[in-house]
Design an enzyme around this catalytic site. Structure first.
Site, short mmCIF file in Angstrom:
data_model
loop_
_atom_site.label_atom_id
_atom_site.label_comp_id
_atom_site.label_asym_id
_atom_site.label_seq_id
_atom_site.Cartn_x
_atom_site.Cartn_y
_atom_site.Cartn_z
N HIS A 217 63.51 20.95 32.21
CA HIS A 217 64.40 20.53 33.29
C HIS A 217 65.54 19.65 32.78
O HIS A 217 66.53 19.45 33.49
CB HIS A 217 63.62 19.81 34.39
N ASP B 62 56.98 22.93 31.47
CA ASP B 62 58.27 22.23 31.45
C ASP B 62 58.61 21.75 30.03
O ASP B 62 58.62 20.56 29.74
CB ASP B 62 58.21 21.05 32.43
N GLN C 203 62.37 7.72 35.47
CA GLN C 203 63.66 8.40 35.42
C GLN C 203 64.40 7.99 34.16
O GLN C 203 64.52 6.82 33.84
CB GLN C 203 64.46 8.04 36.67
N GLY C 204 64.90 8.97 33.41
CA GLY C 204 65.55 8.69 32.13
C GLY C 204 64.62 8.89 30.95
O GLY C 204 65.06 8.98 29.81
N ASP C 205 63.30 8.96 31.22
CA ASP C 205 62.32 9.18 30.15
C ASP C 205 61.97 10.66 30.00
O ASP C 205 61.28 11.03 29.04
CB ASP C 205 61.03 8.42 30.45
N SER C 206 62.38 11.50 30.94
CA SER C 206 62.04 12.92 30.88
C SER C 206 62.31 13.49 29.50
O SER C 206 63.30 13.16 28.85
CB SER C 206 62.86 13.71 31.89
#
Length: 273
Positions: free
Chosen positions: A80, A125, A217-220
């Site tokens: 993603h 993913d 959020q931002g660690d994906s």
């Protein structure tokens, strides 16, 4: 950044960091590393910042996702993280714990390889980025493939790291953070998300977090990893999705690198160098 699967609510709660800036505060909910500590300079040298070049002129503004060097020429990240970008719009920044330090190096992306199941299911993913040239003196993380199942033990402490937000709906730091999170058995994780109507796929996903400690959020795209008995680091998962941040009833969900379908995809695409 973490991305959510299958439901509109989840997608609102897990948008990328800069996309959240345009949403009302009430809609912000995606997490970053919460409850963690600063990583010292040169810590976790296998972790890279996936930079989206159209987002700004500095590494901190361009940070989009995490990723890991699995060889000098290949980066593992979340599917993603890369579906909206072309290879020319991305780079992998290495050698920088603090994204404002100016000590890192950007590496062009030559090609993007997304797991074929992701488009239809939002599961599996994972994606592989082939770099245009090998990273000199690259320090890589090991992948165990299906052998990693031996680490999937409820309560076992694992590490997750990245430049994600420090609290739900909050801002991200310039310095990499890391936190230890306990592995959660798949049946327990499935039961927790059943109330939200979101499936957790045992073949392609694992869970790890606790109240107050989580990826965000931002660690994906970043790693869920641990120290191997013989030394060195091994990666077990890729930060994928979650509802909110560090909520005890909504664990962090990771792409499962021990999953047969994910392991086979990596083996088919990755040219070891």
């Amino acid at each position: 950044m973490r991305s959510c699967s299958l439901v509109v609510l989840a997608s609102l709660l897990c948008l990328p960091a800069l996309a959240l800036a345009s949403l009302p505060h009430a809609d912000r909910g995606a997490p970053t590393i919460v409850g963690g500590t600063d990583v010292p300079d040169d810590g976790n040298p296998f972790l890279v910042s996936i930079q989206a070049l159209p987002l700004g002129s500095t590494p901190l503004r361009r940070h989009w996702c995490g990723g890991t060097l699995i060889s000098p020429s290949w980066v593992l990240t979340a599917a993603h993280c890369v579906t909206r970008w072309s290879s020319a719009q991305l780079s992998a920044r290495t050698g920088e714990t603090d994204l404002t330090a100016g000590t890192g190096t950007d590496h062009a992306v030559a090609s993007i390889h997304i797991h074929p199941d992701y488009a239809d299911t939002r599961k599996s993913d994972v994606a592989l980025l082939r770099l245009a040239a090998p990273v000199p003196d690259a320090q890589v993380i090991d992948l165990l493939g299906q052998e990693g199942i031996g680490y999937e033990m409820a309560g076992r402490l694992l590490t997750v790291a990245g430049w994600g937000a420090l609290s739900e709906g909050g801002g991200g730091p310039s310095r990499m953070q890391q936190v230890e999170v306990p592995f959660i058995s798949t049946p327990a994780c499935q039961a927790l998300y059943a109330e939200d109507g979101i499936p957790v796929d045992a073949a392609s996903e694992i869970c790890a977090s606790e109240a107050g400690r989580d990826s965000c959020q931002g660690d994906s795209g970043g790693p869920l990893f641990t120290r191997a008995p013989a030394g060195g680091w091994v990666q077990l998962g890729v930060v994928s999705w979650g509802l909110g941040c560090a909520r005890g009833e909504s664990p962090g969900v990771y792409a499962r690198l021990a999953g047969p379908g994910i392991d086979a995809f990596i083996d088919a695409v990755w040219t070891r160098d």
